[in-house]
Motif scaffolding. Structure first.
Motif, PDB file in Angstrom:
ATOM      1  N   LYS A   1       0.864  -1.182   0.000  1.00 20.90           N
ATOM      2  CA  LYS A   1       0.000   0.000   0.000  1.00 20.90           C
ATOM      3  C   LYS A   1       0.898   1.230   0.000  1.00 20.90           C
ATOM      4  N   LEU A   2       0.796   2.036  -1.042  1.00 23.76           N
ATOM      5  CA  LEU A   2       1.633   3.227  -1.156  1.00 23.76           C
ATOM      6  C   LEU A   2       0.972   4.429  -0.508  1.00 23.76           C
ATOM      7  N   ILE A   3      -0.244   4.708  -0.882  1.00 23.33           N
ATOM      8  CA  ILE A   3      -0.992   5.854  -0.371  1.00 23.33           C
ATOM      9  C   ILE A   3      -2.440   5.419  -0.184  1.00 23.33           C
ATOM     10  N   GLY A   4      -3.025   5.749   0.956  1.00 24.78           N
ATOM     11  CA  GLY A   4      -4.414   5.383   1.219  1.00 24.78           C
ATOM     12  C   GLY A   4      -5.393   6.347   0.577  1.00 24.78           C
ATOM     13  N   LEU A   5      -6.663   6.047   0.728  1.00 25.28           N
ATOM     14  CA  LEU A   5      -7.711   6.905   0.188  1.00 25.28           C
ATOM     15  C   LEU A   5      -7.717   8.254   0.898  1.00 25.28           C
ATOM     16  N   LYS A   6      -8.071   9.284   0.183  1.00 27.72           N
ATOM     17  CA  LYS A   6      -8.172  10.627   0.745  1.00 27.72           C
ATOM     18  C   LYS A   6      -9.550  11.162   0.401  1.00 27.72           C
ATOM     19  N   VAL A   7     -10.383  11.326   1.388  1.00 28.64           N
ATOM     20  CA  VAL A   7     -11.744  11.806   1.165  1.00 28.64           C
ATOM     21  C   VAL A   7     -11.727  13.322   0.979  1.00 28.64           C
ATOM     22  N   GLY A   8     -12.421  13.791  -0.034  1.00 30.15           N
ATOM     23  CA  GLY A   8     -12.548  15.225  -0.253  1.00 30.15           C
ATOM     24  C   GLY A   8     -11.405  15.859  -1.032  1.00 30.15           C
ATOM     25  N   GLY A   9     -10.562  15.070  -1.654  1.00 30.95           N
ATOM     26  CA  GLY A   9      -9.464  15.620  -2.438  1.00 30.95           C
ATOM     27  C   GLY A   9      -8.733  14.535  -3.184  1.00 30.95           C
ATOM     28  N   ARG A  10      -7.804  14.901  -3.991  1.00 32.44           N
ATOM     29  CA  ARG A  10      -7.034  13.919  -4.761  1.00 32.44           C
ATOM     30  C   ARG A  10      -5.930  13.318  -3.899  1.00 32.44           C
ATOM     31  N   THR A  11      -5.691  12.037  -4.067  1.00 27.35           N
ATOM     32  CA  THR A  11      -4.590  11.358  -3.417  1.00 27.35           C
ATOM     33  C   THR A  11      -3.327  11.691  -4.203  1.00 27.35           C
ATOM     34  N   SER A  12      -2.241  12.052  -3.515  1.00 30.30           N
ATOM     35  CA  SER A  12      -1.017  12.410  -4.234  1.00 30.30           C
ATOM     36  C   SER A  12       0.215  11.998  -3.439  1.00 30.30           C
ATOM     37  N   VAL A  13       1.331  11.902  -4.151  1.00 31.11           N
ATOM     38  CA  VAL A  13       2.621  11.601  -3.552  1.00 31.11           C
ATOM     39  C   VAL A  13       3.670  12.402  -4.329  1.00 31.11           C
ATOM     40  N   LYS A  14       4.645  12.969  -3.614  1.00 33.88           N
ATOM     41  CA  LYS A  14       5.706  13.722  -4.283  1.00 33.88           C
ATOM     42  C   LYS A  14       6.452  12.790  -5.235  1.00 33.88           C
ATOM     43  N   ALA A  15       6.818  13.323  -6.400  1.00 32.83           N
ATOM     44  CA  ALA A  15       7.481  12.512  -7.427  1.00 32.83           C
ATOM     45  C   ALA A  15       8.405  13.383  -8.261  1.00 32.83           C
ATOM     46  N   CYS A  16       9.282  12.738  -9.000  1.00 32.26           N
ATOM     47  CA  CYS A  16      10.149  13.411  -9.967  1.00 32.26           C
ATOM     48  C   CYS A  16       9.918  12.758 -11.321  1.00 32.26           C
ATOM     49  N   CYS A  17       9.877  13.582 -12.369  1.00 29.58           N
ATOM     50  CA  CYS A  17       9.568  13.118 -13.713  1.00 29.58           C
ATOM     51  C   CYS A  17      10.710  13.469 -14.663  1.00 29.58           C
ATOM     52  N   CYS A  18      11.172  12.489 -15.424  1.00 30.56           N
ATOM     53  CA  CYS A  18      12.182  12.727 -16.447  1.00 30.56           C
ATOM     54  C   CYS A  18      11.478  12.780 -17.794  1.00 30.56           C
ATOM     55  N   ASP A  19      11.467  13.945 -18.426  1.00 30.44           N
ATOM     56  CA  ASP A  19      10.808  14.088 -19.718  1.00 30.44           C
ATOM     57  C   ASP A  19      11.595  13.389 -20.828  1.00 30.44           C
ATOM     58  N   ALA A  20      12.905  13.234 -20.656  1.00 33.28           N
ATOM     59  CA  ALA A  20      13.740  12.645 -21.683  1.00 33.28           C
ATOM     60  C   ALA A  20      13.453  11.154 -21.885  1.00 33.28           C
ATOM     61  N   CYS A  21      13.390  10.400 -20.771  1.00 33.81           N
ATOM     62  CA  CYS A  21      13.177   8.943 -20.913  1.00 33.81           C
ATOM     63  C   CYS A  21      11.851   8.478 -20.322  1.00 33.81           C
ATOM     64  N   ARG A  22      11.016   9.445 -19.907  1.00 36.37           N
ATOM     65  CA  ARG A  22       9.673   9.156 -19.417  1.00 36.37           C
ATOM     66  C   ARG A  22       9.678   8.229 -18.208  1.00 36.37           C
ATOM     67  N   THR A  23      10.569   8.535 -17.260  1.00 33.73           N
ATOM     68  CA  THR A  23      10.677   7.791 -16.018  1.00 33.73           C
ATOM     69  C   THR A  23      10.122   8.652 -14.889  1.00 33.73           C
ATOM     70  N   ILE A  24       9.360   8.036 -13.984  1.00 34.70           N
ATOM     71  CA  ILE A  24       8.864   8.723 -12.805  1.00 34.70           C
ATOM     72  C   ILE A  24       9.388   8.003 -11.570  1.00 34.70           C
ATOM     73  N   MET A  25       9.914   8.773 -10.610  1.00 38.50           N
ATOM     74  CA  MET A  25      10.413   8.213  -9.358  1.00 38.50           C
ATOM     75  C   MET A  25       9.541   8.716  -8.220  1.00 38.50           C
ATOM     76  N   ILE A  26       9.172   7.797  -7.322  1.00 44.90           N
ATOM     77  CA  ILE A  26       8.444   8.174  -6.121  1.00 44.90           C
ATOM     78  C   ILE A  26       9.122   7.511  -4.924  1.00 44.90           C
ATOM     79  N   GLN A  27       8.897   8.089  -3.767  1.00 45.61           N
ATOM     80  CA  GLN A  27       9.353   7.470  -2.518  1.00 45.61           C
ATOM     81  C   GLN A  27       8.140   7.389  -1.623  1.00 45.61           C
ATOM     82  N   TYR A  28       7.848   6.196  -1.109  1.00 47.94           N
ATOM     83  CA  TYR A  28       6.675   6.036  -0.244  1.00 47.94           C
ATOM     84  C   TYR A  28       7.071   5.709   1.152  1.00 47.94           C
TER      85      TYR A  28
END
Length: 70
Positions: A43-70
């Motif tokens: 389980k990375l992130i639980g449900l969030k009532v009343g808003g969007r569930t989100s997690v900080k991330a980094c995105c590489c536009d060059a190779c389309r890689t996304i990194m997250i830390q949970y």
């Protein structure tokens, strides 16, 4: 910096639509199966009532890689 290509990554957020949660597993469980019983479930992130569930991330536009830390 991107671990895959070495280029700079953009900071931002990975988010769900509406009130969805984020999870990880070895396979995507069917809608009829309890996801917690799936092999390799984390389980990375639980449900969030009343808003969007989100997690900080980094995105590489060059190779389309996304990194997250949970």
């Amino acid at each position: 910096m991107c671990p895959k290509c070495g280029k700079e990554m953009r900071k931002g957020y990975l988010f769900s639509s509406k009130d969805g949660a984020f999870s990880f597993a070895s396979e995507v469980p069917s809608a009829l199966k309890n996801a917690k019983n799936t092999d390799g479930f984390v389980k990375l992130i639980g449900l969030k009532v009343g808003g969007r569930t989100s997690v900080k991330a980094c995105c590489c536009d060059a190779c389309r890689t996304i990194m997250i830390q949970y």
